[in-house]
Design a protein around this motif. Structure first.
Motif, short mmCIF file in Angstrom:
data_model
loop_
_atom_site.label_atom_id
_atom_site.label_comp_id
_atom_site.label_asym_id
_atom_site.label_seq_id
_atom_site.Cartn_x
_atom_site.Cartn_y
_atom_site.Cartn_z
N UNK A 1 -5.98 -51.86 -101.13
CA UNK A 1 -5.73 -50.98 -102.03
C UNK A 1 -6.71 -50.62 -103.36
N UNK A 2 -6.48 -49.58 -103.83
CA UNK A 2 -7.19 -49.32 -105.16
C UNK A 2 -6.94 -50.69 -106.17
N UNK A 3 -7.64 -51.22 -106.50
CA UNK A 3 -7.64 -52.44 -107.51
C UNK A 3 -6.92 -51.90 -108.80
N UNK A 4 -5.94 -52.55 -109.13
CA UNK A 4 -5.06 -52.08 -110.49
C UNK A 4 -5.71 -52.65 -111.64
N UNK A 5 -6.50 -53.68 -111.75
CA UNK A 5 -7.31 -54.17 -112.85
C UNK A 5 -8.38 -55.16 -112.23
N UNK A 6 -9.24 -54.35 -111.80
CA UNK A 6 -10.38 -55.13 -111.51
C UNK A 6 -11.22 -55.85 -112.34
N UNK A 7 -11.97 -56.86 -112.37
CA UNK A 7 -12.90 -57.44 -113.38
C UNK A 7 -14.20 -56.94 -113.33
N UNK A 8 -14.29 -55.76 -113.65
CA UNK A 8 -15.94 -55.31 -113.50
C UNK A 8 -16.79 -55.68 -114.30
N UNK A 9 -16.31 -56.00 -115.72
CA UNK A 9 -17.38 -56.90 -116.74
C UNK A 9 -17.60 -58.25 -115.90
N UNK A 10 -16.85 -58.79 -115.40
CA UNK A 10 -17.20 -60.21 -114.79
C UNK A 10 -18.12 -60.03 -113.73
N UNK B 1 -27.33 -60.55 -98.97
CA UNK B 1 -25.76 -60.58 -99.46
C UNK B 1 -25.38 -62.25 -99.06
N UNK B 2 -25.99 -62.90 -98.35
CA UNK B 2 -25.56 -64.15 -98.01
C UNK B 2 -25.81 -65.15 -99.28
N UNK B 3 -26.72 -65.00 -100.18
CA UNK B 3 -26.79 -66.02 -101.31
C UNK B 3 -26.38 -65.09 -102.68
N UNK B 4 -25.72 -63.92 -102.54
CA UNK B 4 -25.35 -63.33 -103.71
C UNK B 4 -24.05 -63.71 -104.27
N UNK B 5 -23.98 -64.28 -105.40
CA UNK B 5 -23.10 -64.67 -106.07
C UNK B 5 -21.85 -63.38 -106.35
N UNK B 6 -22.62 -62.02 -106.38
CA UNK B 6 -21.79 -61.03 -106.80
C UNK B 6 -20.89 -60.68 -105.26
N UNK B 7 -21.68 -60.88 -104.16
CA UNK B 7 -20.81 -60.59 -102.84
C UNK B 7 -19.94 -61.43 -102.73
N UNK B 8 -20.28 -62.92 -103.02
CA UNK B 8 -19.27 -64.08 -102.97
C UNK B 8 -18.03 -64.10 -103.84
N UNK B 9 -18.03 -63.32 -104.97
CA UNK B 9 -16.82 -63.29 -105.80
C UNK B 9 -16.07 -61.94 -105.84
N UNK B 10 -16.83 -61.14 -105.23
CA UNK B 10 -16.21 -59.72 -105.34
C UNK B 10 -14.70 -59.48 -105.10
N UNK B 11 -14.31 -59.89 -104.11
CA UNK B 11 -12.74 -59.90 -103.39
C UNK B 11 -11.98 -60.24 -104.52
N UNK B 12 -12.12 -61.56 -105.02
CA UNK B 12 -11.39 -62.17 -105.94
C UNK B 12 -11.47 -61.56 -107.29
N UNK B 13 -12.61 -61.02 -107.82
CA UNK B 13 -12.61 -60.30 -108.97
C UNK B 13 -11.94 -58.98 -108.88
#
Length: 182
Positions: A109-118, A144-156
Motif C-alpha cells: 500500500x502507499x505508506x500513510x506516514x513514512x519516515x523519510x527523514x530517518x 544493496x547488501x551492505x546498505x543500511x538504507x536498503x535494510x531499514x526501508x521497509x520498516x521506516x
C-alpha cells in the motif's frame, strides 16, 4: 484476460522458505492463473488472468502456500500497466546501467506516514531514494547488501515491501510484453 506480475517476498533465500517453482506454478494453476511463467527462483511470475481471478490469486496464494509448505510469504500482484509505470517513472535513469544496484521496491500500500527523514539520515552520501506512491526506488552504488538504507526501508516506510533489481524488473516487463496479444 490481462497480464499480471506476481512477486513473492522471502522465498528460496538462504535455504529458508523453500518453494520450487514447479510447485508455485501448480498452485497458481489451481487458483486460476493461465500461461504461468517464472523468472529465477525468487518468486517472480508472469501470468494471465481476468481481473477477478487476479484478485482471487492475490488473496488466496499466501494462505495456500502456508497450507502446503508451512510458511506464508508476502504476495504482491501487479498489473502490466503498474509495472510499466514503475519503469517509466524511474527517477534515476542514469543508474539503469548499474542494474544490480538500482532497486525497485513494490509496496503493498502507499505508506500513510513514512519516515523519510530517518531514511535520509541513514543513507550513505552516494545513495539516493525516492518514494512514488506504492513504489520505492533505491540506488545504492556501494551495494544493496551492505546498505543500511536498503535494510531499514521497509520498516521506516511502514508497509510490506518486496524489492527487485532493475534487471529483474525489466526482464519481467519483457516477459509480460512477449505474452501480450498481437
Amino acid at each position: 484476460m490481462k497480464h499480471y506480475i506476481l512477486l513473492l517476498r522471502g522465498i528460496n533465500v538462504g535455504g529458508k522458505n523453500a518453494l520450487p517453482m514447479k510447485d508455485l506454478v501448480s498452485i497458481l494453476d489451481s487458483l486460476g492463473a493461465v500461461e504461468v511463467r517464472t523468472y529465477i527462483q525468487s518468486g517472480n511470475v508472469v501470468f494471465e488472468a481476468s481481473k477477478e481471478a487476479a484478485a482471487h490469486i492475490a488473496s488466496k496464494l499466501g494462505p495456500e502456500i502456508k497450507r502446503r509448505r508451512g510458511f506464508q510469504p508476502t504476495v504482491l500482484v501487479l498489473s502490466q500497466n503498474d509495472l510499466r509505470r514503475a519503469i517509466e517513472r524511474n527517477p534515476f535513469p542514469d543508474a539503469e546501467s548499474d542494474a544490480n544496484r538500482l532497486q525497485v521496491g513494490f509496496l503493498a500500500d502507499a505508506p500513510a506516514s513514512p519516515d523519510l527523514e530517518r531514511l535520509g539520515t541513514i543513507k550513505l552520501e552516494s545513495e539516493r531514494f525516492r518514494l512514488d506512491g506504492k513504489v520505492f526506488y533505491l540506488h545504492a552504488p556501494a551495494g544493496v547488501g551492505t546498505s543500511k538504507l536498503a535494510a531499514n526501508s521497509e520498516r521506516l516506510l511502514g508497509v510490506p515491501m518486496t524489492a527487485r533489481n532493475w534487471k529483474t524488473v525489466c526482464r519481467l516487463m519483457e516477459m509480460a510484453e512477449a505474452r501480450a496479444p498481437k
